[in-house]
Design a protein around this motif. Sequence first.
Motif, PDB file in Angstrom:
ATOM      1  N   ALA A 132       0.481  -1.428  -0.096  1.00  0.00           N
ATOM      2  CA  ALA A 132       0.205   0.463  -0.425  1.00  0.00           C
ATOM      3  C   ALA A 132       0.851   1.537   0.227  1.00  0.00           C
ATOM      4  CB  ALA A 132      -0.884   0.038   1.178  1.00  0.00           C
ATOM      5  N   TYR A 133       1.898   1.475   0.907  1.00  0.00           N
ATOM      6  CA  TYR A 133       2.899   2.024   0.940  1.00  0.00           C
ATOM      7  C   TYR A 133       3.792   2.797  -0.441  1.00  0.00           C
ATOM      8  CZ  TYR A 133       6.722   5.710   2.206  1.00  0.00           C
ATOM      9  OH  TYR A 133       7.117   6.350   2.076  1.00  0.00           O
ATOM     10  N   ALA A 134       4.063   1.430  -0.900  1.00  0.00           N
ATOM     11  CA  ALA A 134       4.189   1.614  -2.919  1.00  0.00           C
ATOM     12  C   ALA A 134       3.709   2.786  -3.299  1.00  0.00           C
ATOM     13  CB  ALA A 134       5.580   0.204  -2.824  1.00  0.00           C
ATOM     14  N   ALA A 135       2.075   1.819  -3.862  1.00  0.00           N
ATOM     15  CA  ALA A 135       1.117   2.504  -4.468  1.00  0.00           C
ATOM     16  C   ALA A 135       0.761   3.947  -3.635  1.00  0.00           C
ATOM     17  CB  ALA A 135      -0.166   1.544  -3.982  1.00  0.00           C
ATOM     18  N   SER A 136       1.347   4.267  -3.323  1.00  0.00           N
ATOM     19  CA  SER A 136       1.224   5.341  -2.621  1.00  0.00           C
ATOM     20  C   SER A 136       1.800   6.762  -2.845  1.00  0.00           C
ATOM     21  CB  SER A 136       1.222   5.500  -0.762  1.00  0.00           C
ATOM     22  OG  SER A 136       0.540   6.574  -0.381  1.00  0.00           O
ATOM     23  N   GLN A 137       2.919   6.263  -2.804  1.00  0.00           N
ATOM     24  CA  GLN A 137       4.458   6.525  -3.571  1.00  0.00           C
ATOM     25  C   GLN A 137       4.708   6.728  -4.893  1.00  0.00           C
ATOM     26  OE1 GLN A 137       7.706   4.575  -2.357  1.00  0.00           O
ATOM     27  NE2 GLN A 137       8.556   5.912  -0.630  1.00  0.00           N
ATOM     28  N   MET A 138       4.217   6.286  -5.863  1.00  0.00           N
ATOM     29  CA  MET A 138       3.635   6.256  -7.108  1.00  0.00           C
ATOM     30  C   MET A 138       2.616   7.817  -7.346  1.00  0.00           C
ATOM     31  SD  MET A 138       6.046   4.861  -8.414  1.00  0.00           S
ATOM     32  CE  MET A 138       6.144   5.024  -9.767  1.00  0.00           C
ATOM     33  N   ARG A 139       2.018   7.561  -6.421  1.00  0.00           N
ATOM     34  CA  ARG A 139       0.473   7.688  -6.463  1.00  0.00           C
ATOM     35  C   ARG A 139       0.785   9.953  -6.481  1.00  0.00           C
ATOM     36  NH1 ARG A 139      -5.049   7.537  -2.896  1.00  0.00           N
ATOM     37  NH2 ARG A 139      -6.147   9.246  -3.996  1.00  0.00           N
TER      38      ARG A 139
END
Lengths: 191, 191
Positions: A132-139
């Motif tokens: 979730a954090y990885a996706a949030s960084q990309m977002r």
Amino acid sequence: MTELFKNHIERFTPITEEEFSDVAAFFQRQAVPKKANLLNEGEVCKYHYFVLSGCLRKYFVTEKGMEQTTDFAIENWWMTDLMAYERRLPTEFYIQAVEPSDVLRIDQASQEKLLLAFPKMERYFRFVYQRAYAASQMRIKYLYDFSKEEIYQHLTSHFPEFVQRVPQQLIASFLGFTPEYLSEIRKKRRS
Amino acid sequence: MTELFKNHIERFTPITEEEFSDVAAFFQRQAVPKKANLLNEGEVCKYHYFVLSGCLRKYFVTEKGMEQTTDFAIENWWMTDLMAYERRLPTEFYIQAVEPSDVLRIDQASQEKLLLAFPKMERYFRFVYQRAYAASQMRIKYLYDFSKEEIYQHLTSHFPEFVQRVPQQLIASFLGFTPEYLSEIRKKRRS
């Protein structure tokens, strides 16, 4: 139906039927009618939700009184206001069912007990938060780098079924568009 | 100096001297001169960094050729492009030392071995990712809800030492300001 949850755990760590039955006892199951709110601004954020079926959205109300959607959760996704949940604080968010939904919920004290009783669940949640954090960084990169129209294009090309499934005014609320502007963009793309 | 890392682990899980010595063996220590890059766009993202001293920033280069800073990491913070690191993919980011820095680094295969050998490190990283993801959720709210000037005000009131420590042009790059605009805001706030 909780088989879905067991399968999700097994993506990250093996779990026996017996262990899963003990793990599942930490959760309550809840049916949520369409448009019902699981959380309202100003309430203490008590629960972490895992979606078995349906769709939730998280939003806040801006100073101008607009609903700004920040997240969606469909099957196999977790949702809460994590900061408020961990610290048992009042939230600035709402969580609402976009579709009739079936969810598992756990409160913070039970989740902590679960993690101490089943260290393999530390591994599971480590993966859940890591992804979730990885996706949030990309977002965050996209929020800086892409125009709202480009984010819409990214959504439709990477998550076409999701864009079909969710009502268009909520897609607009997620992108920070007016529904009218979204409808213009969709017309432009079709022609 | 690696005592700092031990103390950070102990915030979340007890660890003996002997265990810590075994855990530390999975890491390499690296001194990074000011302005040196630990990662460049297009390279496979091999390492996860823990800052012992100094300051790192993560940025990407926009289509217009501007450096957009997305994150800073000071003492006790982890930094990587998590998506690219987990999947061992080329990154879209740069990681650069803002100050002369002392870091611990670990590669993805070693981190996975570490987690299997020391389940308590699952708990540690579960907390690291959970806190980072929670902060990231709030940040996404601010990106939607606040003007850039309000985000600057939030930064200066919540992290005054940080704003003093980091060069102003990097604060500007983080906020998506030109350095000139930031300097105007600062003048306005002083008067």
